[in-house]
Design an enzyme around this catalytic site. Structure first.
Site, PDB file in Angstrom:
ATOM      1  N   TYR A  26       0.823  -1.220   0.000  1.00  0.00           N
ATOM      2  CA  TYR A  26       0.000   0.000   0.000  1.00  0.00           C
ATOM      3  C   TYR A  26       0.856   1.271   0.000  1.00  0.00           C
ATOM      4  CZ  TYR A  26       1.334  -0.327   4.855  1.00  0.00           C
ATOM      5  OH  TYR A  26       2.096  -0.432   6.004  1.00  0.00           O
ATOM      6  N   SER A  28       5.388   2.089  -0.545  1.00  0.00           N
ATOM      7  CA  SER A  28       6.450   1.945  -1.545  1.00  0.00           C
ATOM      8  C   SER A  28       6.352   0.608  -2.279  1.00  0.00           C
ATOM      9  CB  SER A  28       7.829   2.092  -0.898  1.00  0.00           C
ATOM     10  OG  SER A  28       8.107   1.008  -0.050  1.00  0.00           O
ATOM     11  N   GLU A  99      11.514  -3.795   5.163  1.00  0.00           N
ATOM     12  CA  GLU A  99      10.450  -3.214   6.003  1.00  0.00           C
ATOM     13  C   GLU A  99      10.812  -3.254   7.486  1.00  0.00           C
ATOM     14  OE1 GLU A  99       7.870  -1.770   4.511  1.00  0.00           O
ATOM     15  OE2 GLU A  99       8.611  -2.378   2.554  1.00  0.00           O
TER      16      GLU A  99
HETATM   17  C1  SIN Z   1       3.971  -1.120   1.882  1.00  0.00           C
HETATM   18  O1  SIN Z   1       4.325  -0.466   0.892  1.00  0.00           O
HETATM   19  O2  SIN Z   1       3.093  -2.001   1.780  1.00  0.00           O
HETATM   20  C2  SIN Z   1       4.580  -0.902   3.227  1.00  0.00           C
HETATM   21  C3  SIN Z   1       5.061   0.468   3.489  1.00  0.00           C
HETATM   22  C4  SIN Z   1       6.213   0.901   2.627  1.00  0.00           C
HETATM   23  O3  SIN Z   1       7.175   0.136   2.453  1.00  0.00           O
HETATM   24  O4  SIN Z   1       6.193   2.026   2.117  1.00  0.00           O
END
Ligand code: SIN
Length: 190
Positions: A26, A28, A99
């Site tokens: 949701y 990056s 992450e």
């Molecule tokens: C994601 O993108 O699902 C987690 C948050 C990120 O890494 O920006």
């Protein structure tokens, strides 16, 4: 809780033995898929809303000047749109590392655009993690983003890439777009 969630995530065994696992992205993970995947499909998860409430000390900011990146916060009526990837379990070593600044793997059902559903994994940084920054006005968030940069690049690049990816998906997000609007003012004034 330490910033580094890698060891906790390695112990998550919910999908052990599965030849492939759906990952819901949701933030990056929508615009930067730096891992191989078997399939990629727009998807959504219910009960969560996207917020720039997580600090970034390792990618889009520093310890002294953290940036802001997105996490999900519980919201019973919300639906969060993003991108799902079908990956082999080996990819989670890289994903856990990527992450690691406060995000924990959570098992979640996700819904694809044809209405079909699958269980998979989403990375969420909860309010009790050490890097959590919490709520602020969209204008204050934009100001912080305008001034932050880390090893992965300027924080503004993350915000602009996410906003563009959501537009390309046809899934507007008022919180993200409002921060983008304020960011344009700060960048123009700089
Ligand atoms: C994601 O993108 O699902 C987690 C948050 C990120 O890494 O920006």
């Amino acid at each position: 809780m330490s910033h580094d969630t890698t060891a906790i995530n390695r112990r998550m065994n919910r999908f052990d033995g599965h030849p492939s696992v759906w990952l819901f992205g949701y933030g990056s993970l929508i615009f930067k898929a730096d891992f191989p995947y078997l399939e990629r499909r727009p998807a959504s998860i219910s009960g969560w809303t996207r917020r720039f409430w997580q600090g970034s000390h390792d990618h889009r900011g520093t310890q002294a000047a953290p940036g802001r990146v997105v996490t999900l916060v519980p919201d019973a009526l919300a639906v969060c749109h993003g991108m799902a990837y079908l990956v082999t379990p080996e990819e989670f070593a890289h994903l856990d590392y990527r992450e690691k600044n406060g995000y924990l793997r959570l098992a979640t059902p996700m819904t694809f655009e044809d209405g079909s559903r699958r269980d998979g994994i989403v990375y969420i940084a909860a309010h009790d993690n050490a890097a959590y920054l919490g709520p602020a006005s969209e204008r204050d968030i934009a100001r912080q983003i305008a001034g932050a940069r880390g090893p992965s690049g300027p924080n503004s690049e993350y915000l602009l890439a996410l906003a563009a990816a959501l537009r390309a998906l046809g899934k507007p997000d008022a919180h993200v777009f409002e921060i983008e609007r304020h960011l344009a003012d700060f960048l123009a004034a700089a």
